[in-house]
Design a protein around this motif. Structure first.
Motif, PDB file in Angstrom:
ATOM      1  N   ALA A  99       0.829  -1.206   0.000  1.00 53.38           N
ATOM      2  CA  ALA A  99       0.000   0.000   0.000  1.00 53.38           C
ATOM      3  C   ALA A  99       0.864   1.255   0.000  1.00 53.38           C
ATOM      4  O   ALA A  99       0.547   2.235  -0.687  1.00 53.38           O
ATOM      5  CB  ALA A  99      -0.949   0.000   1.195  1.00 53.38           C
TER       6      ALA A  99
ATOM      7  N   ALA B 284      -3.739  -3.833  -5.457  1.00 49.11           N
ATOM      8  CA  ALA B 284      -3.867  -2.503  -4.862  1.00 49.11           C
ATOM      9  C   ALA B 284      -3.802  -1.440  -5.947  1.00 49.11           C
ATOM     10  O   ALA B 284      -3.113  -1.599  -6.957  1.00 49.11           O
ATOM     11  CB  ALA B 284      -2.757  -2.267  -3.835  1.00 49.11           C
TER      12      ALA B 284
ATOM     13  N   GLN C 168      -7.278  -1.688  -1.626  1.00 51.52           N
ATOM     14  CA  GLN C 168      -6.626  -2.978  -1.805  1.00 51.52           C
ATOM     15  C   GLN C 168      -7.616  -4.116  -1.635  1.00 51.52           C
ATOM     16  O   GLN C 168      -8.638  -3.984  -0.949  1.00 51.52           O
ATOM     17  CB  GLN C 168      -5.462  -3.141  -0.833  1.00 51.52           C
ATOM     18  CG  GLN C 168      -5.846  -3.176   0.633  1.00 51.52           C
ATOM     19  CD  GLN C 168      -4.638  -3.352   1.542  1.00 51.52           C
ATOM     20  OE1 GLN C 168      -3.495  -3.157   1.145  1.00 51.52           O
ATOM     21  NE2 GLN C 168      -4.894  -3.739   2.782  1.00 51.52           N
TER      22      GLN C 168
END
Length: 220
Positions: free
Chosen positions: A82, A120, A134
């Protein structure tokens, strides 16, 4: 407030707080992660907000694993998959997270769920990265297709609209809070107006209009 520009900023803050109270944005974010998890047959889906002030990613919506406790949890903004997506503004899919150099397993363990695969995509609004969406452990047929990343990016576009509204609302309310004691009552009025049901808000705004006329007469 000592400077003339402060009053202009306060007016902008009040306008923002009234125009966008926020609950609908949170509901939209929750709906997006629920649909994304269902579409991809995933164990979980979540949306992070990129909190630039504190340099952290914050869970704003979660569906599936961790949905009962992860909202509001914060992680360093520049670690893990992320974090990479937030930094680069590029989507990413990893089929086997074990051994992947970007995967921050220690952060995953803190959530109580360590996935095997992830998709993601950046959540953007007007070319600014606001966060990350995500999908964890999507169905095997959804892991390696670029069309699936395109679909996730479409979800991210919807999330961008909701996150931008949430950010504006929080910034406006924060500006009101920083206004000090002299604006405490005004901040309370803004909060109450924002919480009024739609069928009663018009009456509340009419009261504000009446107060505006009285105050305008006092400064003439």
């Amino acid at each position: 407030m000592d400077h003339p520009t402060d009053s202009t900023a306060m007016v902008a803050a009040i306008s923002g707080a009234l125009a966008d109270p926020g609950p609908e944005d949170r509901e939209l974010l929750a709906s997006i992660v629920q649909v994304a998890r269902s579409i991809f047959g995933a164990a979980a889906s979540s949306i992070f907000l990129f909190d630039r002030e504190h340099d952290e990613l914050v869970f704003e919506a979660v569906s599936g694993e961790g949905e009962d406790f992860l909202v509001g949890t914060r992680f360093p903004a520049h670690r893990g998959i992320a974090g990479w997506v937030a930094d680069t503004g590029e989507p990413m899919t990893v089929d086997r997270l074990a051994g992947d150099g970007l995967f921050a397993q220690d952060l995953a363990e803190r959530t109580g769920f360590v996935p095997d695969a992830i998709m993601a995509a950046p959540v953007m609004h007007r070319d600014e990265v606001l966060g990350v969406i995500q999908v964890l452990d999507p169905h095997p047929q959804s892991r390696s297709s670029m069309s699936d990343l395109d679909l996730l990016t479409a979800f991210a576009a919807q999330a961008g609209l909701a996150l931008s509204g949430l950010v504006r609302s929080r910034a406006a309310r924060g500006a009101l809070a920083l206004g000090g004691g002299e604006f405490a009552r005004l901040a309370g009025i803004v909060r109450l107006l924002a919480e009024l049901p739609e069928d009663r808000r018009a009456s509340g705004l009419r009261l504000v209009d009446s107060l505006h006329e009285v105050l305008a007469g006092m400064v003439r």
